[in-house]
Write a protein that holds these residues in place. Structure first.
Motif, mmCIF file in Angstrom:
data_model
loop_
_atom_site.group_PDB
_atom_site.id
_atom_site.type_symbol
_atom_site.label_atom_id
_atom_site.label_comp_id
_atom_site.label_asym_id
_atom_site.label_seq_id
_atom_site.Cartn_x
_atom_site.Cartn_y
_atom_site.Cartn_z
ATOM 1 N N LEU C 28 0.988 -1.246 -0.159
ATOM 2 C CA LEU C 28 -0.016 0.120 0.024
ATOM 3 C C LEU C 28 0.895 1.302 -0.051
ATOM 4 C CD1 LEU C 28 -3.007 -0.677 2.397
ATOM 5 C CD2 LEU C 28 -3.210 -0.362 0.107
ATOM 6 N N VAL C 39 0.321 13.357 -1.313
ATOM 7 C CA VAL C 39 0.228 12.899 0.123
ATOM 8 C C VAL C 39 1.612 13.372 0.716
ATOM 9 C CG1 VAL C 39 0.015 11.158 2.164
ATOM 10 C CG2 VAL C 39 -1.580 11.222 0.235
ATOM 11 N N TRP C 55 -7.088 9.492 18.766
ATOM 12 C CA TRP C 55 -8.299 8.404 18.761
ATOM 13 C C TRP C 55 -8.096 7.072 19.500
ATOM 14 C CZ3 TRP C 55 -13.147 8.802 16.661
ATOM 15 C CH2 TRP C 55 -13.519 9.672 16.098
ATOM 16 N N SER C 191 -7.442 -5.983 9.037
ATOM 17 C CA SER C 191 -6.191 -5.325 8.940
ATOM 18 C C SER C 191 -6.035 -3.881 9.320
ATOM 19 C CB SER C 191 -5.985 -5.207 7.250
ATOM 20 O OG SER C 191 -6.813 -4.500 6.492
ATOM 21 N N HIS C 192 -7.242 -3.110 9.779
ATOM 22 C CA HIS C 192 -7.077 -1.763 10.322
ATOM 23 C C HIS C 192 -6.276 -1.966 11.816
ATOM 24 C CE1 HIS C 192 -10.736 -3.304 13.032
ATOM 25 N NE2 HIS C 192 -9.981 -2.541 13.937
ATOM 26 N N LEU C 195 -3.293 -0.742 9.505
ATOM 27 C CA LEU C 195 -3.762 0.352 8.473
ATOM 28 C C LEU C 195 -4.282 1.510 9.369
ATOM 29 C CD1 LEU C 195 -5.040 -1.824 5.559
ATOM 30 C CD2 LEU C 195 -2.702 -0.874 6.276
ATOM 31 N N PHE C 196 -4.975 1.227 10.440
ATOM 32 C CA PHE C 196 -5.431 2.441 11.107
ATOM 33 C C PHE C 196 -4.445 3.705 11.357
ATOM 34 C CE2 PHE C 196 -5.254 4.476 15.520
ATOM 35 C CZ PHE C 196 -6.293 4.806 15.624
ATOM 36 N N LEU C 198 -1.563 3.856 9.539
ATOM 37 C CA LEU C 198 -1.398 4.866 8.482
ATOM 38 C C LEU C 198 -2.401 5.837 7.760
ATOM 39 C CD1 LEU C 198 -0.218 1.873 5.783
ATOM 40 C CD2 LEU C 198 1.175 3.370 7.640
ATOM 41 N N SER C 199 -3.784 5.230 8.040
ATOM 42 C CA SER C 199 -4.624 6.233 7.781
ATOM 43 C C SER C 199 -4.965 7.175 8.266
ATOM 44 C CB SER C 199 -6.299 5.259 7.786
ATOM 45 O OG SER C 199 -7.357 6.025 7.493
ATOM 46 N N ARG C 200 -4.791 7.453 9.833
ATOM 47 C CA ARG C 200 -4.806 8.399 10.879
ATOM 48 C C ARG C 200 -3.843 9.241 10.352
ATOM 49 N NH1 ARG C 200 -9.179 9.261 12.973
ATOM 50 N NH2 ARG C 200 -8.081 11.362 12.990
ATOM 51 N N HIS C 202 -2.245 9.816 7.573
ATOM 52 C CA HIS C 202 -2.559 10.636 6.470
ATOM 53 C C HIS C 202 -3.403 11.704 6.639
ATOM 54 C CE1 HIS C 202 -5.657 11.348 3.285
ATOM 55 N NE2 HIS C 202 -4.363 11.664 2.788
ATOM 56 N N ILE C 203 -4.700 11.516 7.429
ATOM 57 C CA ILE C 203 -5.773 12.540 7.621
ATOM 58 C C ILE C 203 -5.164 13.532 8.571
ATOM 59 C CG2 ILE C 203 -7.237 11.545 9.748
ATOM 60 C CD1 ILE C 203 -8.513 12.914 6.396
ATOM 61 N N GLU C 206 -3.065 15.799 6.528
ATOM 62 C CA GLU C 206 -3.650 16.269 5.618
ATOM 63 C C GLU C 206 -4.436 17.823 5.982
ATOM 64 O OE1 GLU C 206 -4.260 15.678 2.319
ATOM 65 O OE2 GLU C 206 -5.955 16.867 1.918
#
Lengths: 132, 258, 216
Positions: C28, C39, C55, C191-192, C195-196, C198-200, C202-203, C206
């Motif tokens: 990913l 990004v 979070w 898989s979160h 990935l949780f 990575l995703s957090r 990113h945002i 951002e």
């Protein structure tokens, strides 16, 4: 200075997506004596309901735009403000439409509409007849 | 169900090849991850004013709107008919303003609005964007602004406003195409077209603040309805027009209107 | 049978889980480096960490404060889900015997209660999915299946510990359930667990690095 109650619309592109919520507030507070923030203000503010191109999409979307704008109308009504300062062309059109639709009894203005009336004019920029 | 507002024509064709290409192009690391990990927890619901304004009708909740549009397009690998795509267009254009508030409430930080925007891109590729935006896009292409104003008309409007406003503030000018300004001020095309007073007001503030500013005769419209429509090419061209103007004039900053 | 599920199959499960997650995560990230270049010019460690931390802490975000039921059920569920298998005395003894490594272990009585808490939390999550219209509309059968996969090792573990059925059979089933869960992680939204982050990140970047605004 505006003396009637004033609230401030955080446009998504300026506040949440522009990072200027604090600066906008500082400016509003310098222009009025009775500032009342909306619930869910600043970065958390709701879209006026006219963003993302909704207004230029035109009449076929108008009714839906007015329906979904209810949240913004309620937010404004709750503050009891008579003037809403709106630093966005898109938001201001929507809020003026909402004013009619929901009978809010408010005036929506840009910063640039009110600042020229309140700013201190340097002497050399005054015309003769005005400075007398 | 709200009345249909996009594409009232009888056209029944869909170019699934283009849709597939776009889906493939979009599916970078982010989209792949977002589409996979959404836990369907429902925390985004209360963040959305469409949802709240419709008395918490679940069909307006953000993640549902994505699942019904971009999610379904991926599930069906782009094999959709025009009627389905039209329904999707109603959602991506009419049930979301891409305000991005839901991203603040998603535990995984999924950028839901970006996926709606991607859905718009796909609808736009099939000419399913709303007529109002189509007209604006044509104007951008023809004239570099959404109101189809000619450069002469714009400059004349500014001159007219400068003349009127000088009566209030001595020495006021609206400098057009001045080199090396600190701020190159750009506006919403509705201002010169319908509310020229807005430009006068900004000019008064700049003048009173003794700002070194200018406006470009070309590349002055800072709106980008092509972006909202999902037309990436026109969007880029419009942004480039404004940046090119700033470079041409050697401006330090680009100012955008309220 | 016991020898097989508690021997080679454990290896398979761990290799698939760890290897799968590495391949997935690296895949990913490299895909995003190719396709989501935008990004990377504003990726920021500080904003990423804050976005993750907010979070990871109970009630650290506004969304969690406004939804206390989900927050409490969610945290109870996740804490038990990680703590019980890692710190269970029985597991640690097995690892010690097999590989000579072990972690701190908790008293069985606590693990027992935590198992029950996890099951209770899962029931709350299921009820939410059925009762709340905004959750129901986005719920798919996969959501229930994954909840079942995550709960199965705990239910069977509880049964094995309390010897509700033939000990050998239920232990084998318990091990199989655990292996199924591990193997599922790289191939499903479980898989979160990786990935949780990575995703957090990113945002958080951002909104934070680009605009100075928060996502919690």
């Amino acid at each position: 200075m505006l003396t009637e109650p004033v609230t401030y619309q955080d446009p998504c592109n300026i506040s949440r997506n522009g990072g200027l919520a604090k600066q906008g507030r500082e400016l509003v507070k310098a222009l009025c004596t009775d500032f009342r923030d909306m619930r869910d203000n600043g970065d958390y503010n709701h879209c006026c309901g006219g963003g993302g191109g909704y207004i230029p999409m035109g009449p076929p979307f108008k009714r839906r735009r007015m329906e979904s704008g209810r949240v913004k109308a309620e937010q404004i009504r709750e503050t009891g403000a008579k003037t809403v300062i709106v630093p966005c062309h898109n938001c201001i059109d929507q809020i003026r439409d909402l004013n009619k639709e929901y009978d809010l009894g408010i005036k929506a203005v840009h910063f640039k509409t009110i600042i020229p009336h309140m700013m201190i004019i340097p002497d050399d920029m005054k015309h003769e007849e005005e400075s007398e | 169900m709200a009345e249909a507002a996009v594409d009232t024509t009888e056209d029944q064709t869909v170019d699934t090849k283009v849709i597939k290409e776009r889906l493939d192009l979009l599916k970078g690391g982010r989209f792949k991850m977002w589409l996979e990990i959404c836990a369907h927890c429902g925390l985004c619901a209360d963040s959305c004013f469409f949802y709240l304004a419709h008395d918490k009708d679940p069909k307006y909740m953000p993640s549902h709107k994505v699942m019904k549009t971009l999610g379904e397009l991926y599930d069906k690998k782009g094999e959709v008919d025009r009627a389905t795509l039209k329904e999707m267009a109603e959602v991506v254009y009419g049930d979301c303003t891409a305000c991005r508030r839901c991203s603040m409430f998603c535990p995984f930080g999924i950028d839901i609005a970006t996926m709606i925007a991607a859905g718009r891109g796909i609808c736009c590729s099939q000419d399913l964007h709303p007529d109002g935006l189509k007209a604006a896009i044509q104007n951008y292409k023809d004239t570099g602004n959404q109101m189809a104003m000619s450069s002469e008309d714009f400059v004349e409007t500014c001159e007219w406003m400068a003349e009127e406003t000088e009566e209030e503030l001595k020495g006021l000018e609206i400098p057009i195409d001045k080199q090396g300004a600190r701020i190159m001020y750009t506006v919403n095309a509705r201002e010169p077209k319908f509310y020229p007073q807005d430009i006068a007001e900004a000019a008064m503030i700049f003048h009173a603040a003794r700002e070194n500013w200018t406006m470009p005769s070309n590349g002055w419209d800072d709106t980008n309805l092509a972006m909202f429509a999902g037309d990436g090419k026109t969007m880029t061209a419009q942004v480039k027009l404004v940046y090119d103007a700033a470079e041409r004039l050697g401006a330090e900053n680009i100012g955008i209107t309220e | 049978m016991y020898e097989f599920v508690s021997g080679p199959l454990v290896w398979v499960a761990f290799i698939v889980f760890i290897g799968g997650m590495i391949i997935k995560t690296v895949g990913l990230i490299s895909l995003s480096k190719k396709k989501d270049k935008v990004v990377y010019n504003h990726l920021n460690l500080d904003w990423s960490m804050r976005s993750i931390f907010r979070w990871l802490v109970p009630f650290g975000s506004r969304g969690m404060r406004e939804n206390p039921v989900l927050t409490i059920a969610g945290f109870v569920f996740h804490i038990c889900l990680l703590a019980v298998p890692l710190f269970l005395l029985g597991h640690n003894i097995l690892w010690d015997e097999a590989w000579g490594i072990s972690l701190w272990s908790m008293p069985d009585r606590i693990a027992d209660w935590m198992t029950l808490f996890l099951i209770a939390a899962a029931i709350v999550l299921i009820i939410r999915r059925i009762v709340l219209p905004e959750v129901k509309i986005v719920t798919t059968s996969t959501d229930y299946i994954l909840l079942a996969i995550a709960c199965a090792p705990f239910i069977t573990g509880y049964m094995a510990y309390h010897q509700w059925m033939d000990a050998k059979t239920i232990t084998i089933i318990h091990i199989l359930c655990g292996e199924l869960m591990l193997i599922s992680i790289p191939f499903t939204k479980l898989s979160h667990m990786i990935l949780f982050f990575l995703s957090r990140a990113h945002i958080g970047s951002e909104f934070g690095e680009r605009r100075g605004t928060v996502t919690w």
